[in-house]
Motif scaffolding. Structure first.
Motif, PDB file in Angstrom:
ATOM      1  N   ASN A  38       0.841  -1.194   0.000  1.00  0.00           N
ATOM      2  CA  ASN A  38       0.000   0.000   0.000  1.00  0.00           C
ATOM      3  C   ASN A  38       0.880   1.249   0.000  1.00  0.00           C
ATOM      4  O   ASN A  38       1.733   1.431   0.856  1.00  0.00           O
ATOM      5  CB  ASN A  38      -0.911  -0.023   1.230  1.00  0.00           C
ATOM      6  N   LYS A  39       0.669   2.152  -0.954  1.00  0.00           N
ATOM      7  CA  LYS A  39       1.510   3.339  -1.083  1.00  0.00           C
ATOM      8  C   LYS A  39       1.323   4.310   0.087  1.00  0.00           C
ATOM      9  O   LYS A  39       2.256   4.979   0.492  1.00  0.00           O
ATOM     10  CB  LYS A  39       1.277   4.042  -2.415  1.00  0.00           C
ATOM     11  N   PHE A  40       0.135   4.380   0.660  1.00  0.00           N
ATOM     12  CA  PHE A  40      -0.092   5.268   1.796  1.00  0.00           C
ATOM     13  C   PHE A  40       0.669   4.782   3.026  1.00  0.00           C
ATOM     14  O   PHE A  40       1.242   5.568   3.780  1.00  0.00           O
ATOM     15  CB  PHE A  40      -1.589   5.384   2.109  1.00  0.00           C
ATOM     16  N   PHE A  41       0.684   3.466   3.211  1.00  0.00           N
ATOM     17  CA  PHE A  41       1.433   2.882   4.312  1.00  0.00           C
ATOM     18  C   PHE A  41       2.925   3.141   4.129  1.00  0.00           C
ATOM     19  O   PHE A  41       3.620   3.511   5.078  1.00  0.00           O
ATOM     20  CB  PHE A  41       1.159   1.377   4.412  1.00  0.00           C
ATOM     21  N   LEU A  42       3.420   2.955   2.910  1.00  0.00           N
ATOM     22  CA  LEU A  42       4.842   3.167   2.646  1.00  0.00           C
ATOM     23  C   LEU A  42       5.240   4.628   2.866  1.00  0.00           C
ATOM     24  O   LEU A  42       6.290   4.912   3.458  1.00  0.00           O
ATOM     25  CB  LEU A  42       5.181   2.741   1.213  1.00  0.00           C
ATOM     26  N   VAL A  43       4.402   5.545   2.415  1.00  0.00           N
ATOM     27  CA  VAL A  43       4.703   6.968   2.603  1.00  0.00           C
ATOM     28  C   VAL A  43       4.672   7.314   4.097  1.00  0.00           C
ATOM     29  O   VAL A  43       5.536   8.049   4.586  1.00  0.00           O
ATOM     30  CB  VAL A  43       3.716   7.844   1.802  1.00  0.00           C
ATOM     31  N   THR A  44       3.702   6.777   4.811  1.00  0.00           N
ATOM     32  CA  THR A  44       3.612   7.040   6.255  1.00  0.00           C
ATOM     33  C   THR A  44       4.830   6.488   6.983  1.00  0.00           C
ATOM     34  O   THR A  44       5.406   7.155   7.845  1.00  0.00           O
ATOM     35  CB  THR A  44       2.322   6.434   6.833  1.00  0.00           C
ATOM     36  N   MET A  45       5.239   5.279   6.648  1.00  0.00           N
ATOM     37  CA  MET A  45       6.414   4.680   7.292  1.00  0.00           C
ATOM     38  C   MET A  45       7.679   5.468   6.956  1.00  0.00           C
ATOM     39  O   MET A  45       8.520   5.701   7.826  1.00  0.00           O
ATOM     40  CB  MET A  45       6.571   3.216   6.875  1.00  0.00           C
ATOM     41  N   ALA A  46       7.816   5.882   5.693  1.00  0.00           N
ATOM     42  CA  ALA A  46       8.986   6.675   5.309  1.00  0.00           C
ATOM     43  C   ALA A  46       8.997   7.996   6.076  1.00  0.00           C
ATOM     44  O   ALA A  46      10.057   8.444   6.541  1.00  0.00           O
ATOM     45  CB  ALA A  46       8.969   6.922   3.801  1.00  0.00           C
ATOM     46  N   PHE A  47       7.842   8.611   6.229  1.00  0.00           N
ATOM     47  CA  PHE A  47       7.746   9.866   6.982  1.00  0.00           C
ATOM     48  C   PHE A  47       8.154   9.658   8.439  1.00  0.00           C
ATOM     49  O   PHE A  47       8.922  10.446   9.004  1.00  0.00           O
ATOM     50  CB  PHE A  47       6.319  10.416   6.889  1.00  0.00           C
ATOM     51  N   LEU A  48       7.641   8.600   9.057  1.00  0.00           N
ATOM     52  CA  LEU A  48       7.980   8.328  10.459  1.00  0.00           C
ATOM     53  C   LEU A  48       9.466   8.055  10.628  1.00  0.00           C
ATOM     54  O   LEU A  48      10.094   8.561  11.570  1.00  0.00           O
ATOM     55  CB  LEU A  48       7.153   7.156  10.981  1.00  0.00           C
ATOM     56  N   VAL A  49      10.037   7.262   9.735  1.00  0.00           N
ATOM     57  CA  VAL A  49      11.473   6.976   9.823  1.00  0.00           C
ATOM     58  C   VAL A  49      12.267   8.265   9.656  1.00  0.00           C
ATOM     59  O   VAL A  49      13.233   8.511  10.388  1.00  0.00           O
ATOM     60  CB  VAL A  49      11.879   5.914   8.771  1.00  0.00           C
ATOM     61  N   TRP A  50      11.863   9.097   8.711  1.00  0.00           N
ATOM     62  CA  TRP A  50      12.558  10.365   8.505  1.00  0.00           C
ATOM     63  C   TRP A  50      12.481  11.249   9.759  1.00  0.00           C
ATOM     64  O   TRP A  50      13.479  11.810  10.194  1.00  0.00           O
ATOM     65  CB  TRP A  50      11.961  11.103   7.300  1.00  0.00           C
ATOM     66  N   MET A  51      11.304  11.349  10.343  1.00  0.00           N
ATOM     67  CA  MET A  51      11.126  12.216  11.512  1.00  0.00           C
ATOM     68  C   MET A  51      11.860  11.676  12.738  1.00  0.00           C
ATOM     69  O   MET A  51      12.347  12.445  13.559  1.00  0.00           O
ATOM     70  CB  MET A  51       9.641  12.388  11.832  1.00  0.00           C
ATOM     71  N   ILE A  52      11.928  10.368  12.880  1.00  0.00           N
ATOM     72  CA  ILE A  52      12.558   9.785  14.061  1.00  0.00           C
ATOM     73  C   ILE A  52      14.085   9.817  13.957  1.00  0.00           C
ATOM     74  O   ILE A  52      14.768  10.085  14.941  1.00  0.00           O
ATOM     75  CB  ILE A  52      12.051   8.345  14.284  1.00  0.00           C
ATOM     76  N   PHE A  53      14.637   9.569  12.785  1.00  0.00           N
ATOM     77  CA  PHE A  53      16.078   9.396  12.684  1.00  0.00           C
ATOM     78  C   PHE A  53      16.823  10.496  11.930  1.00  0.00           C
ATOM     79  O   PHE A  53      17.954  10.817  12.284  1.00  0.00           O
ATOM     80  CB  PHE A  53      16.394   8.053  11.999  1.00  0.00           C
TER      81      PHE A  53
END
Length: 107
Positions: free
Chosen positions: A18-33
């Motif tokens: 799912n592209k929305f899930f992938l974008v959300t996960m990429a956003f979270l990883v970016w914000m956390i690290f």
């Protein structure tokens, strides 16, 4: 006989695709690290704030103590003389000053 993945595995694969899930996960990883204000930086900032607050409290107490001593010294000449003798080892012309240094016993 047809091999099929379990339903939970199929749902997990669909979720990962799912592209929305992938974008959300990429956003979270970016914000956390990787972001300028990531979690690790926030932790360090909080530690600095705590340290600075402790220093602020220490200096407030010290300032209050110095102001109290200053008011005592300006209002009482005997106190001023005592302060000068104890802190700066001042003496009158006809006096001798002896310093007694006591050794600390280490256990």
């Amino acid at each position: 006989m047809k091999l099929t993945a379990p339903i939970s595995m199929k749902r997990l694969i669909d979720l990962v695709k799912n592209k929305f899930f992938l974008v959300t996960m990429a956003f979270l990883v970016w914000m956390i690290f990787f972001d300028k204000n990531d979690l690790f930086s926030q932790y360090e900032y909080r530690q600095q704030v705590k340290k600075l607050e402790q220093e602020r409290d220490f200096y407030k107490v010290e300032t209050d103590q110095v102001n109290k001593e200053l008011s005592e010294l300006t209002s009482n000449p005997q106190q001023l003389e005592k302060f000068a003798r104890e802190k700066y080892l001042m003496k009158k012309d006809n006096e001798d000053v002896y310093l007694i240094v006591r050794e600390k016993k280490d256990k």
